[in-house]
Design a protein around this motif. Structure first.
Motif, PDB file in Angstrom:
ATOM      1  N   TRP A  41      61.575 -24.177 -34.672  1.00  0.00           N
ATOM      2  CA  TRP A  41      60.710 -25.358 -34.590  1.00  0.00           C
ATOM      3  C   TRP A  41      60.908 -26.054 -33.245  1.00  0.00           C
ATOM      4  N   MET A  42      62.165 -26.249 -32.828  1.00  0.00           N
ATOM      5  CA  MET A  42      62.432 -26.879 -31.529  1.00  0.00           C
ATOM      6  C   MET A  42      61.789 -26.090 -30.391  1.00  0.00           C
ATOM      7  N   LYS A  43      61.943 -24.777 -30.433  1.00  0.00           N
ATOM      8  CA  LYS A  43      61.352 -23.920 -29.401  1.00  0.00           C
ATOM      9  C   LYS A  43      59.836 -24.068 -29.398  1.00  0.00           C
ATOM     10  N   ASP A  44      59.228 -24.077 -30.585  1.00  0.00           N
ATOM     11  CA  ASP A  44      57.777 -24.225 -30.682  1.00  0.00           C
ATOM     12  C   ASP A  44      57.312 -25.575 -30.127  1.00  0.00           C
ATOM     13  N   VAL A  45      58.057 -26.633 -30.405  1.00  0.00           N
ATOM     14  CA  VAL A  45      57.703 -27.957 -29.888  1.00  0.00           C
ATOM     15  C   VAL A  45      57.779 -27.960 -28.361  1.00  0.00           C
ATOM     16  N   ILE A  46      58.860 -27.418 -27.816  1.00  0.00           N
ATOM     17  CA  ILE A  46      59.013 -27.390 -26.358  1.00  0.00           C
ATOM     18  C   ILE A  46      57.915 -26.538 -25.730  1.00  0.00           C
ATOM     19  N   ASP A  47      57.623 -25.393 -26.329  1.00  0.00           N
ATOM     20  CA  ASP A  47      56.551 -24.527 -25.809  1.00  0.00           C
ATOM     21  C   ASP A  47      55.191 -25.228 -25.883  1.00  0.00           C
ATOM     22  N   HIS A  48      54.960 -25.978 -26.953  1.00  0.00           N
ATOM     23  CA  HIS A  48      53.712 -26.731 -27.100  1.00  0.00           C
ATOM     24  C   HIS A  48      53.600 -27.792 -26.005  1.00  0.00           C
ATOM     25  N   LEU A  49      54.673 -28.536 -25.788  1.00  0.00           N
ATOM     26  CA  LEU A  49      54.665 -29.568 -24.746  1.00  0.00           C
ATOM     27  C   LEU A  49      54.488 -28.946 -23.366  1.00  0.00           C
ATOM     28  N   ARG A  50      55.125 -27.798 -23.155  1.00  0.00           N
ATOM     29  CA  ARG A  50      54.966 -27.088 -21.873  1.00  0.00           C
ATOM     30  C   ARG A  50      53.515 -26.672 -21.681  1.00  0.00           C
ATOM     31  N   GLY A  51      52.889 -26.201 -22.743  1.00  0.00           N
ATOM     32  CA  GLY A  51      51.483 -25.819 -22.675  1.00  0.00           C
ATOM     33  C   GLY A  51      50.578 -26.997 -22.353  1.00  0.00           C
ATOM     34  N   LEU A  52      50.869 -28.143 -22.953  1.00  0.00           N
ATOM     35  CA  LEU A  52      50.086 -29.346 -22.648  1.00  0.00           C
ATOM     36  C   LEU A  52      50.238 -29.728 -21.175  1.00  0.00           C
ATOM     37  N   SER A  53      51.445 -29.647 -20.667  1.00  0.00           N
ATOM     38  CA  SER A  53      51.675 -29.967 -19.253  1.00  0.00           C
ATOM     39  C   SER A  53      50.911 -29.003 -18.360  1.00  0.00           C
ATOM     40  N   ALA A  54      50.974 -27.723 -18.676  1.00  0.00           N
ATOM     41  CA  ALA A  54      50.302 -26.708 -17.859  1.00  0.00           C
ATOM     42  C   ALA A  54      48.785 -26.922 -17.828  1.00  0.00           C
ATOM     43  N   LYS A  55      48.240 -27.474 -18.905  1.00  0.00           N
ATOM     44  CA  LYS A  55      46.797 -27.732 -18.965  1.00  0.00           C
ATOM     45  C   LYS A  55      46.414 -29.075 -18.369  1.00  0.00           C
ATOM     46  N   GLY A  56      47.410 -29.834 -17.878  1.00  0.00           N
ATOM     47  CA  GLY A  56      47.122 -31.134 -17.282  1.00  0.00           C
ATOM     48  C   GLY A  56      46.882 -32.225 -18.295  1.00  0.00           C
ATOM     49  N   TYR A  57      47.411 -32.054 -19.489  1.00  0.00           N
ATOM     50  CA  TYR A  57      47.204 -33.024 -20.574  1.00  0.00           C
ATOM     51  C   TYR A  57      47.656 -34.427 -20.183  1.00  0.00           C
TER      52      TYR A  57
ATOM     53  N   ILE B  18      73.251 -24.813 -29.539  1.00  0.00           N
ATOM     54  CA  ILE B  18      71.869 -24.948 -29.066  1.00  0.00           C
ATOM     55  C   ILE B  18      71.447 -23.713 -28.281  1.00  0.00           C
ATOM     56  N   ARG B  19      72.406 -23.056 -27.663  1.00  0.00           N
ATOM     57  CA  ARG B  19      72.124 -21.832 -26.914  1.00  0.00           C
ATOM     58  C   ARG B  19      72.163 -20.599 -27.816  1.00  0.00           C
ATOM     59  N   GLU B  20      73.154 -20.547 -28.682  1.00  0.00           N
ATOM     60  CA  GLU B  20      73.380 -19.344 -29.482  1.00  0.00           C
ATOM     61  C   GLU B  20      73.931 -19.745 -30.842  1.00  0.00           C
ATOM     62  N   GLN B  21      73.191 -19.461 -31.891  1.00  0.00           N
ATOM     63  CA  GLN B  21      73.573 -19.887 -33.221  1.00  0.00           C
ATOM     64  C   GLN B  21      74.567 -18.906 -33.841  1.00  0.00           C
ATOM     65  N   SER B  22      75.182 -19.347 -34.922  1.00  0.00           N
ATOM     66  CA  SER B  22      76.209 -18.552 -35.601  1.00  0.00           C
ATOM     67  C   SER B  22      75.608 -17.319 -36.264  1.00  0.00           C
ATOM     68  N   SER B  23      76.491 -16.481 -36.724  1.00  0.00           N
ATOM     69  CA  SER B  23      76.061 -15.229 -37.360  1.00  0.00           C
ATOM     70  C   SER B  23      75.360 -15.466 -38.696  1.00  0.00           C
ATOM     71  N   ASN B  24      75.417 -16.679 -39.220  1.00  0.00           N
ATOM     72  CA  ASN B  24      74.732 -16.988 -40.475  1.00  0.00           C
ATOM     73  C   ASN B  24      73.219 -17.041 -40.323  1.00  0.00           C
ATOM     74  N   ASN B  25      72.747 -17.063 -39.095  1.00  0.00           N
ATOM     75  CA  ASN B  25      71.310 -17.210 -38.853  1.00  0.00           C
ATOM     76  C   ASN B  25      70.570 -15.884 -38.950  1.00  0.00           C
ATOM     77  N   SER B  26      69.339 -15.965 -39.395  1.00  0.00           N
ATOM     78  CA  SER B  26      68.495 -14.780 -39.475  1.00  0.00           C
ATOM     79  C   SER B  26      68.004 -14.367 -38.079  1.00  0.00           C
ATOM     80  N   ALA B  27      68.061 -15.310 -37.116  1.00  0.00           N
ATOM     81  CA  ALA B  27      67.663 -15.041 -35.735  1.00  0.00           C
ATOM     82  C   ALA B  27      68.376 -16.026 -34.821  1.00  0.00           C
ATOM     83  N   THR B  28      68.528 -15.649 -33.553  1.00  0.00           N
ATOM     84  CA  THR B  28      69.094 -16.554 -32.558  1.00  0.00           C
ATOM     85  C   THR B  28      67.961 -17.045 -31.681  1.00  0.00           C
ATOM     86  N   VAL B  29      67.874 -18.348 -31.526  1.00  0.00           N
ATOM     87  CA  VAL B  29      66.813 -18.962 -30.734  1.00  0.00           C
ATOM     88  C   VAL B  29      67.485 -19.768 -29.629  1.00  0.00           C
ATOM     89  N   ASN B  30      67.260 -19.367 -28.392  1.00  0.00           N
ATOM     90  CA  ASN B  30      67.902 -20.013 -27.260  1.00  0.00           C
ATOM     91  C   ASN B  30      67.027 -21.153 -26.748  1.00  0.00           C
TER      92      ASN B  30
END
Length: 185
Positions: free
Chosen positions: A37-53, A92-104
């Motif tokens: 979710w954090m990654k998606d939010v940051i990517d969304h905000l980055r996209g808005l910036s790139a479009k001149g929002y 925040i960089r690398e999650q524990s082994s309990n995670n189904s995925a690592t999101v940097n």
């Protein structure tokens, strides 16, 4: 939830008990959805910036009307990283082994800085300043692993070089907001 966490973490030097509880929770659960979710939010905000929002605002005082509410995520990251909570910063960089995925999240932050470093309007520079402050919080402590990641595995230094060489547009030369934001960098 973010506003509540921000309120709980808003203690000078970081609220170690809340940071510890956050770390414990993230370490024992599958926190991949949270980081995705954090990654998606940051990517969304980055996209808005790139479009001149954000280009509709000319002064920093107009930012509250222009920036999406999700921008508060960076304040949360800053407070989570306040003080010397290296394990949480590493999480925040690398999650524990309990995670189904690592999101940097560091990579998402570096990508957002790269996007902002190509823009020269007042709002993008203000946003860039906030992003760089977030990155400082992620590496200070020191958190050597996060420092190494930014230096060796991202284009953050290239983006910072671009910012340093950035020229101010003619219409912004007298802008107090531009001067204030650029001087902070």
């Amino acid at each position: 939830v973010m506003r509540l966490l921000i309120a709980l973490l808003s203690e000078a030097g970081g609220c170690k008990s809340i940071q510890g509880a956050i770390y414990d929770y993230l370490a024992i659960t599958d926190s991949a959805p949270c980081f995705e979710w954090m990654k998606d939010v940051i990517d969304h905000l980055r996209g808005l910036s790139a479009k001149g929002y954000y280009s509709n605002a000319v002064q920093v005082s107009e930012l509250s009307a222009v920036l999406p509410p999700e921008f508060i995520l960076f304040r949360l990251l800053q407070l989570i990283c306040e003080g010397s909570s290296a394990p949480l910063k590493n999480q925040i960089r690398e999650q524990s082994s309990n995670n189904s995925a690592t999101v940097n999240i560091l990579d998402s932050c570096a990508s957002y800085v790269a996007t902002l470093s190509t823009m020269n309007d007042v709002v993008s520079l203000f946003t860039l300043n906030d992003m760089l402050y977030t990155i400082v919080k992620l590496v200070r402590g020191p958190c050597k692993e996060n420092q190494e990641h930014f230096v060796l595995h991202s284009d953050l230094l290239v983006s910072l070089n671009r910012v340093i060489r950035m020229s101010r547009p003619a219409e912004a030369k007298q802008s107090v907001a531009w001067i204030e934001c650029f001087e902070v960098l």
